[in-house]
Write a protein that holds these residues in place. Structure first.
Motif, PDB file in Angstrom:
ATOM      1  N   ASP A  65       0.832  -1.200   0.000  1.00 56.55           N
ATOM      2  CA  ASP A  65       0.000   0.000   0.000  1.00 56.55           C
ATOM      3  C   ASP A  65       0.866   1.250   0.000  1.00 56.55           C
ATOM      4  O   ASP A  65       1.955   1.254   0.579  1.00 56.55           O
ATOM      5  CB  ASP A  65      -0.917   0.026   1.222  1.00 56.55           C
ATOM      6  CG  ASP A  65      -2.045  -0.972   1.091  1.00 56.55           C
ATOM      7  OD1 ASP A  65      -2.861  -0.809   0.167  1.00 56.55           O
ATOM      8  OD2 ASP A  65      -2.114  -1.914   1.897  1.00 56.55           O
ATOM      9  N   THR A  66       0.376   2.282  -0.652  1.00 55.30           N
ATOM     10  CA  THR A  66       1.025   3.583  -0.633  1.00 55.30           C
ATOM     11  C   THR A  66       0.013   4.598  -0.126  1.00 55.30           C
ATOM     12  O   THR A  66      -1.074   4.727  -0.679  1.00 55.30           O
ATOM     13  CB  THR A  66       1.500   4.005  -2.041  1.00 55.30           C
ATOM     14  OG1 THR A  66       2.307   2.970  -2.583  1.00 55.30           O
ATOM     15  CG2 THR A  66       2.299   5.292  -1.977  1.00 55.30           C
ATOM     16  N   LYS A  67       0.371   5.270   0.964  1.00 55.29           N
ATOM     17  CA  LYS A  67      -0.461   6.337   1.511  1.00 55.29           C
ATOM     18  C   LYS A  67       0.248   7.662   1.233  1.00 55.29           C
ATOM     19  O   LYS A  67       1.468   7.733   1.268  1.00 55.29           O
ATOM     20  CB  LYS A  67      -0.668   6.154   3.007  1.00 55.29           C
ATOM     21  CG  LYS A  67      -1.473   4.927   3.326  1.00 55.29           C
ATOM     22  CD  LYS A  67      -1.769   4.821   4.782  1.00 55.29           C
ATOM     23  CE  LYS A  67      -2.594   3.550   4.979  1.00 55.29           C
ATOM     24  NZ  LYS A  67      -3.027   3.370   6.327  1.00 55.29           N
ATOM     25  N   PHE A  68      -0.543   8.672   0.972  1.00 56.94           N
ATOM     26  CA  PHE A  68      -0.005   9.997   0.672  1.00 56.94           C
ATOM     27  C   PHE A  68      -0.463  10.991   1.733  1.00 56.94           C
ATOM     28  O   PHE A  68      -1.617  10.973   2.146  1.00 56.94           O
ATOM     29  CB  PHE A  68      -0.486  10.472  -0.704  1.00 56.94           C
ATOM     30  CG  PHE A  68      -0.043   9.589  -1.838  1.00 56.94           C
ATOM     31  CD1 PHE A  68       1.258   9.657  -2.321  1.00 56.94           C
ATOM     32  CD2 PHE A  68      -0.913   8.684  -2.417  1.00 56.94           C
ATOM     33  CE1 PHE A  68       1.675   8.843  -3.369  1.00 56.94           C
ATOM     34  CE2 PHE A  68      -0.512   7.864  -3.463  1.00 56.94           C
ATOM     35  CZ  PHE A  68       0.789   7.947  -3.932  1.00 56.94           C
ATOM     36  N   PHE A  69       0.459  11.829   2.157  1.00 55.76           N
ATOM     37  CA  PHE A  69       0.119  12.933   3.040  1.00 55.76           C
ATOM     38  C   PHE A  69       1.127  14.058   2.820  1.00 55.76           C
ATOM     39  O   PHE A  69       2.130  13.869   2.133  1.00 55.76           O
ATOM     40  CB  PHE A  69       0.042  12.506   4.505  1.00 55.76           C
ATOM     41  CG  PHE A  69       1.269  11.815   5.037  1.00 55.76           C
ATOM     42  CD1 PHE A  69       2.250  12.524   5.712  1.00 55.76           C
ATOM     43  CD2 PHE A  69       1.429  10.442   4.880  1.00 55.76           C
ATOM     44  CE1 PHE A  69       3.377  11.882   6.204  1.00 55.76           C
ATOM     45  CE2 PHE A  69       2.549   9.790   5.383  1.00 55.76           C
ATOM     46  CZ  PHE A  69       3.530  10.514   6.045  1.00 55.76           C
ATOM     47  N   VAL A  70       0.843  15.210   3.376  1.00 59.43           N
ATOM     48  CA  VAL A  70       1.701  16.379   3.204  1.00 59.43           C
ATOM     49  C   VAL A  70       2.356  16.689   4.542  1.00 59.43           C
ATOM     50  O   VAL A  70       1.689  16.715   5.582  1.00 59.43           O
ATOM     51  CB  VAL A  70       0.879  17.593   2.704  1.00 59.43           C
ATOM     52  CG1 VAL A  70       1.746  18.826   2.581  1.00 59.43           C
ATOM     53  CG2 VAL A  70       0.227  17.254   1.366  1.00 59.43           C
ATOM     54  N   ASP A  71       3.684  16.906   4.520  1.00 54.35           N
ATOM     55  CA  ASP A  71       4.407  17.219   5.761  1.00 54.35           C
ATOM     56  C   ASP A  71       4.285  18.695   6.105  1.00 54.35           C
ATOM     57  O   ASP A  71       3.627  19.472   5.384  1.00 54.35           O
ATOM     58  CB  ASP A  71       5.867  16.752   5.690  1.00 54.35           C
ATOM     59  CG  ASP A  71       6.742  17.579   4.764  1.00 54.35           C
ATOM     60  OD1 ASP A  71       6.277  18.593   4.200  1.00 54.35           O
ATOM     61  OD2 ASP A  71       7.921  17.216   4.606  1.00 54.35           O
ATOM     62  N   GLU A  72       4.938  19.096   7.181  1.00 56.19           N
ATOM     63  CA  GLU A  72       4.833  20.481   7.653  1.00 56.19           C
ATOM     64  C   GLU A  72       5.480  21.493   6.713  1.00 56.19           C
ATOM     65  O   GLU A  72       5.253  22.694   6.835  1.00 56.19           O
ATOM     66  CB  GLU A  72       5.441  20.613   9.059  1.00 56.19           C
ATOM     67  CG  GLU A  72       6.934  20.355   9.140  1.00 56.19           C
ATOM     68  CD  GLU A  72       7.305  18.877   9.293  1.00 56.19           C
ATOM     69  OE1 GLU A  72       8.506  18.606   9.395  1.00 56.19           O
ATOM     70  OE2 GLU A  72       6.424  18.004   9.285  1.00 56.19           O
ATOM     71  N   HIS A  73       6.264  21.016   5.741  1.00 55.39           N
ATOM     72  CA  HIS A  73       6.903  21.908   4.764  1.00 55.39           C
ATOM     73  C   HIS A  73       6.138  21.956   3.437  1.00 55.39           C
ATOM     74  O   HIS A  73       6.602  22.577   2.485  1.00 55.39           O
ATOM     75  CB  HIS A  73       8.341  21.461   4.500  1.00 55.39           C
ATOM     76  CG  HIS A  73       9.166  21.353   5.738  1.00 55.39           C
ATOM     77  ND1 HIS A  73       9.557  22.447   6.477  1.00 55.39           N
ATOM     78  CD2 HIS A  73       9.649  20.275   6.391  1.00 55.39           C
ATOM     79  CE1 HIS A  73      10.249  22.052   7.526  1.00 55.39           C
ATOM     80  NE2 HIS A  73      10.321  20.737   7.497  1.00 55.39           N
ATOM     81  N   GLY A  74       4.994  21.283   3.387  1.00 54.83           N
ATOM     82  CA  GLY A  74       4.190  21.267   2.175  1.00 54.83           C
ATOM     83  C   GLY A  74       4.630  20.241   1.142  1.00 54.83           C
ATOM     84  O   GLY A  74       4.100  20.215   0.034  1.00 54.83           O
ATOM     85  N   GLN A  75       5.611  19.405   1.516  1.00 54.52           N
ATOM     86  CA  GLN A  75       6.064  18.354   0.600  1.00 54.52           C
ATOM     87  C   GLN A  75       5.116  17.157   0.662  1.00 54.52           C
ATOM     88  O   GLN A  75       4.626  16.806   1.736  1.00 54.52           O
ATOM     89  CB  GLN A  75       7.457  17.844   0.992  1.00 54.52           C
ATOM     90  CG  GLN A  75       8.576  18.785   0.729  1.00 54.52           C
ATOM     91  CD  GLN A  75       9.903  18.094   0.975  1.00 54.52           C
ATOM     92  OE1 GLN A  75      10.616  17.820   0.015  1.00 54.52           O
ATOM     93  NE2 GLN A  75      10.226  17.823   2.216  1.00 54.52           N
TER      94      GLN A  75
END
Length: 126
Positions: A65-75
């Protein structure tokens, strides 16, 4: 061996997801979209794995599985993961080893694709 890898990606998020999907497909996986927007990647045959276990060869069933999220730097962060228990249940010790090796190769392929596209900023094995 790692049970997941986090890939930190710069640039367009949708383009990066396409690169990852293409890398998984090139590794022989069929991709479906999860309700959270992540990918469920499957290859092999459940029937062959039940019949022959770890000796199913290229037909050994595995899913990542691949989950996507955005870190605190917007990456964009793409977390490629595997379920450690499922590989052992499906194919015993041989199946677990083959699944682990395939996971490492798949993680490397995803990292290489992101690097070649110039968007990988870093990665972490978990």
């Amino acid at each position: 061996m790692a049970s997941s890898y986090d890939f930190f990606i710069s640039g367009d998020h949708d383009a990066a997801k396409t690169i990852i999907g293409d890398a998984l497909t090139a590794e022989g996986f069929t991709i479906t979209m999860n309700v959270d927007g992540g990918f469920h990647a499957v290859r092999g045959s459940t029937a062959a794995t039940v019949l022959w276990g770890g000796l199913a060869g290229k037909k050994l069933h595995m899913a990542f599985d691949t989950k996507f999220f955005v870190d605190e730097h917007g990456q964009l962060v793409a977390r490629l993961s595997r379920d450690l228990a499922v590989g052992a249940l499906k194919g015993g010790a041989i199946g677990a080893t083959k699944t682990a090796n395939a996971f490492e190769a798949t993680s490397h392929a995803v990292g290489t694709a992101l690097t070649n596209a110039g968007v990988l900023t870093s990665s972490i094995a978990n």
